[in-house]
Design an enzyme around this catalytic site. Sequence first.
Site, PDB file in Angstrom:
ATOM      1  N   ASP A 158       0.852  -1.191   0.000  1.00 24.59           N
ATOM      2  CA  ASP A 158       0.000   0.000   0.000  1.00 24.59           C
ATOM      3  C   ASP A 158       0.887   1.240   0.000  1.00 24.59           C
ATOM      4  O   ASP A 158       2.107   1.149   0.076  1.00 24.59           O
ATOM      5  CB  ASP A 158      -0.903   0.003   1.244  1.00 24.59           C
ATOM      6  CG  ASP A 158      -0.085  -0.061   2.525  1.00 24.59           C
ATOM      7  OD1 ASP A 158       0.370   1.008   2.971  1.00 24.59           O
ATOM      8  OD2 ASP A 158       0.125  -1.170   3.075  1.00 24.59           O
TER       9      ASP A 158
ATOM     10  N   ASP B  17       0.731   3.603   2.397  1.00 23.20           N
ATOM     11  CA  ASP B  17       0.520   4.184   3.708  1.00 23.20           C
ATOM     12  C   ASP B  17      -0.674   5.128   3.591  1.00 23.20           C
ATOM     13  O   ASP B  17      -1.655   4.770   2.938  1.00 23.20           O
ATOM     14  CB  ASP B  17       1.788   4.889   4.210  1.00 23.20           C
ATOM     15  CG  ASP B  17       1.831   4.987   5.734  1.00 23.20           C
ATOM     16  OD1 ASP B  17       1.668   3.942   6.386  1.00 23.20           O
ATOM     17  OD2 ASP B  17       2.031   6.085   6.256  1.00 23.20           O
TER      18      ASP B  17
END
Length: 287
Positions: A207, A209
């Site tokens: 991802d 973040d």
Amino acid sequence: MKLGIIGESGLYDLEGLENAAWQEVDTPWGAPSDAILTGTLDGLDMAFLPRHRRGHALAPSDVPYRANIDALKRLGVTDIVSLSACGSFREEMAPGDFVIVDQFIDRTFARAKSFFGTGCVAHVSLADPTCRRLSNAVLGAAEAAGVTVHEGGTYLAMEGPQFSTLAESRLYREQWGCDVIGMTNMPEAKLAREAELCYASVAMVTDYDCWHEDHGAVDVATVVRTLQGNAEAARNLVRGLPERLPPARTACSEGCDRALDHAIITAPEARAPEVLARLDAVAGRVL
């Protein structure tokens, strides 16, 4: 050469090992995360440890890091490849990419970070916390596996288990210059150095973040979806390691296997016997 693999979420075993067997290992630091799967892959001795236990039962702060490293050392492991999920602070380090980490910033605070202490004090160098020789082999295996891989990166180790606040994410990305963020490589890398084990870290991006405006906050469902693809890519990476690592272990060109040569500062007559007993595997070479 005996290669230890520490597996992350979604990677709970290794397929294709010959003479595969799960082994329970006792250590002075308690039980490791799980039994350890040993066997050979294309002639290379290997030992695989699921960091969070099979089924992901251990939170990052609860992983018995000292027991894990001690157990691998007791089994004769000489080199460790750490596979871990992470968030990215860089647009070009996209979900599904791998990053060969070469630096850390440790922001953990609730974990025992050393085998040494009162009764036997030691200070190892951590200027270069990963082994360049081993990392180069991992990089080659990742490229051969068709993974988009980035050579070098700074890993921010956070305590967790919560993900970052937006303010923290921006701080780590914009002011500290970090590249990825995770919860498990510290104190793992520090302990590997104290145990004189070569250590390479593969951060598997799941991802962005929460700094990325187009992607929003991190959620477990998104992470898990990416983890499944990353796990298969990690298996392909591991399959490519035997041809890049010599079965006959020679001295590490980076000096990882001699990290304790000048590290122990406590005078021999002041060393506590009960502390030395706990260090039999980790520091037996110098003690």
